[in-house]
Design a protein around this motif. Structure first.
Motif, PDB file in Angstrom:
ATOM      1  N   GLY A 124       0.786  -1.215   0.000  1.00 59.03           N
ATOM      2  CA  GLY A 124       0.000   0.000   0.000  1.00 59.03           C
ATOM      3  C   GLY A 124       0.824   1.273   0.000  1.00 59.03           C
ATOM      4  N   TRP A 125       2.055   1.215  -0.499  1.00 61.16           N
ATOM      5  CA  TRP A 125       2.895   2.399  -0.541  1.00 61.16           C
ATOM      6  C   TRP A 125       2.360   3.378  -1.581  1.00 61.16           C
ATOM      7  CZ3 TRP A 125       6.553   2.631   3.131  1.00 61.16           C
ATOM      8  CH2 TRP A 125       6.970   1.437   3.706  1.00 61.16           C
ATOM      9  N   ASN A 126       2.395   4.645  -1.237  1.00 63.74           N
ATOM     10  CA  ASN A 126       1.942   5.693  -2.153  1.00 63.74           C
ATOM     11  C   ASN A 126       3.068   6.687  -2.405  1.00 63.74           C
ATOM     12  OD1 ASN A 126      -0.818   4.796  -2.305  1.00 63.74           O
ATOM     13  ND2 ASN A 126      -1.073   5.551  -0.218  1.00 63.74           N
ATOM     14  N   GLY A 127       2.948   7.425  -3.476  1.00 66.17           N
ATOM     15  CA  GLY A 127       3.901   8.486  -3.731  1.00 66.17           C
ATOM     16  C   GLY A 127       5.088   8.027  -4.545  1.00 66.17           C
ATOM     17  N   PHE A 128       6.208   8.778  -4.398  1.00 61.82           N
ATOM     18  CA  PHE A 128       7.403   8.568  -5.204  1.00 61.82           C
ATOM     19  C   PHE A 128       8.007   7.183  -4.952  1.00 61.82           C
ATOM     20  CE2 PHE A 128      12.004   8.708  -5.677  1.00 61.82           C
ATOM     21  CZ  PHE A 128      12.133   9.177  -6.980  1.00 61.82           C
ATOM     22  N   THR A 129       8.394   6.506  -6.010  1.00 57.64           N
ATOM     23  CA  THR A 129       9.134   5.249  -5.895  1.00 57.64           C
ATOM     24  C   THR A 129      10.299   5.273  -6.873  1.00 57.64           C
ATOM     25  OG1 THR A 129       7.807   4.087  -7.560  1.00 57.64           O
ATOM     26  CG2 THR A 129       7.062   3.953  -5.249  1.00 57.64           C
ATOM     27  N   SER A 130      11.214   4.356  -6.688  1.00 57.19           N
ATOM     28  CA  SER A 130      12.374   4.278  -7.563  1.00 57.19           C
ATOM     29  C   SER A 130      12.747   2.804  -7.753  1.00 57.19           C
ATOM     30  CB  SER A 130      13.549   5.064  -6.975  1.00 57.19           C
ATOM     31  OG  SER A 130      14.641   5.108  -7.880  1.00 57.19           O
ATOM     32  N   THR A 131      13.810   2.586  -8.503  1.00 60.50           N
ATOM     33  CA  THR A 131      14.295   1.234  -8.766  1.00 60.50           C
ATOM     34  C   THR A 131      15.701   1.079  -8.207  1.00 60.50           C
ATOM     35  OG1 THR A 131      12.964   1.012 -10.775  1.00 60.50           O
ATOM     36  CG2 THR A 131      14.863  -0.434 -10.571  1.00 60.50           C
TER      37      THR A 131
END
Length: 255
Positions: A124-131
């Motif tokens: 349920g993570w929201n917002g900015f993500t990266s790899t």
């Protein structure tokens, strides 16, 4: 000097394993290390990556895993043997660190249900993500490798993201949320799966590697996070997350 510090920490780790049913205090451990209490805590954290109390808790739970898998002792008896006066507190800490309750762990003989780890993917993570990506090398070239992102330098609880490789090599962890994460990779020699429930035996049965902390936030570029696995040392934090069967079968990588 570094070797002397490691030897002091080794004395304390050995004392932990030999006195699991005792209520060891920071003062007790500092005396074993032959340091002042405050200097000891800093040295221990520097060498192991964990506070003395956190490390001791991990050692207790590692022994509990071994006893659950290899004896018929009751959960209550095991909790007392590893230093818990309350079976409720023991069960709660075991569940949060290993991923299943003590009773379930025994029933599954150490198998971590795939469903539990998949929950890390759908958290349920929201917002900015990266790899996060890179390459993993290992002295166990033909063995599967687990790699996951954790909030601390210890394999416990749910990884925020994870993958399992058929063998060492490139990996990719996608949709990593904002925060500071420690990449921890683990591999075990064929036929030595039970090594995860014991202190390191001085061979290459159990290998570990770490990278981090890795900071994920807007405006930052994530560089390759390469990891070199090496044989675990006695002052490496124990493996608490149940990984045995995940590492003994070849599965498709999951992100």
């Amino acid at each position: 000097m570094e070797k002397e510090l490691e030897q002091a920490v080794m004395r304390v780790v050995k004392s932990m394993h030999e006195n699991l049913s005792e209520q060891l205090t920071i003062n007790d451990m500092a005396r074993t290390a032959m340091f002042s209490k405050f200097h000891f805590s800093r040295v221990f954290q520097r060498v192991t990556g964990l506070s003395p109390g956190r490390f001791l808790s991990a050692v207790r739970l590692q022994e509990a895993k071994r006893l659950l898998a290899s004896t018929s002792l009751t959960v209550t008896d095991i909790s007392h043997r590893v230093g818990y006066s309350s079976v409720g507190t023991f069960s709660s800490r075991f569940t949060s660190s290993v991923g299943v309750s003590p009773t379930k762990y025994r029933q599954l003989e150490g198998v971590m249900p795939q469903l539990t780890l998949n929950g890390a993917r759908n958290g349920g993570w929201n917002g900015f993500t990266s790899t996060v990506h890179g390459d993993i090398s290992s002295p166990l070239p033909d063995q599967p490798v687990f790699a996951g992102l954790f909030p601390d330098r210890i394999l416990e609880g749910r990884p925020v993201r994870y993958t399992i490789l058929h063998r060492p090599g490139p990996y990719v962890l996608e949709d990593v949320p904002q925060g500071e994460w420690h990449l921890i990779a683990q591999s075990v020699a064929a036929g030595r799966e039970d090594a995860m429930n014991h202190a390191p035996g001085g061979d290459e049965a159990l290998c570990v590697g770490r990278h981090g902390p890795i900071t994920i936030r807007p405006g930052t570029v994530t560089r390759p996070a390469n990891v070199q696995l090496r044989p675990m040392r006695p002052f490496d934090p124990p493996v608490l997350l149940a990984l045995r069967d995940m590492l003994t079968v070849a599965v498709q990588p999951a992100g």
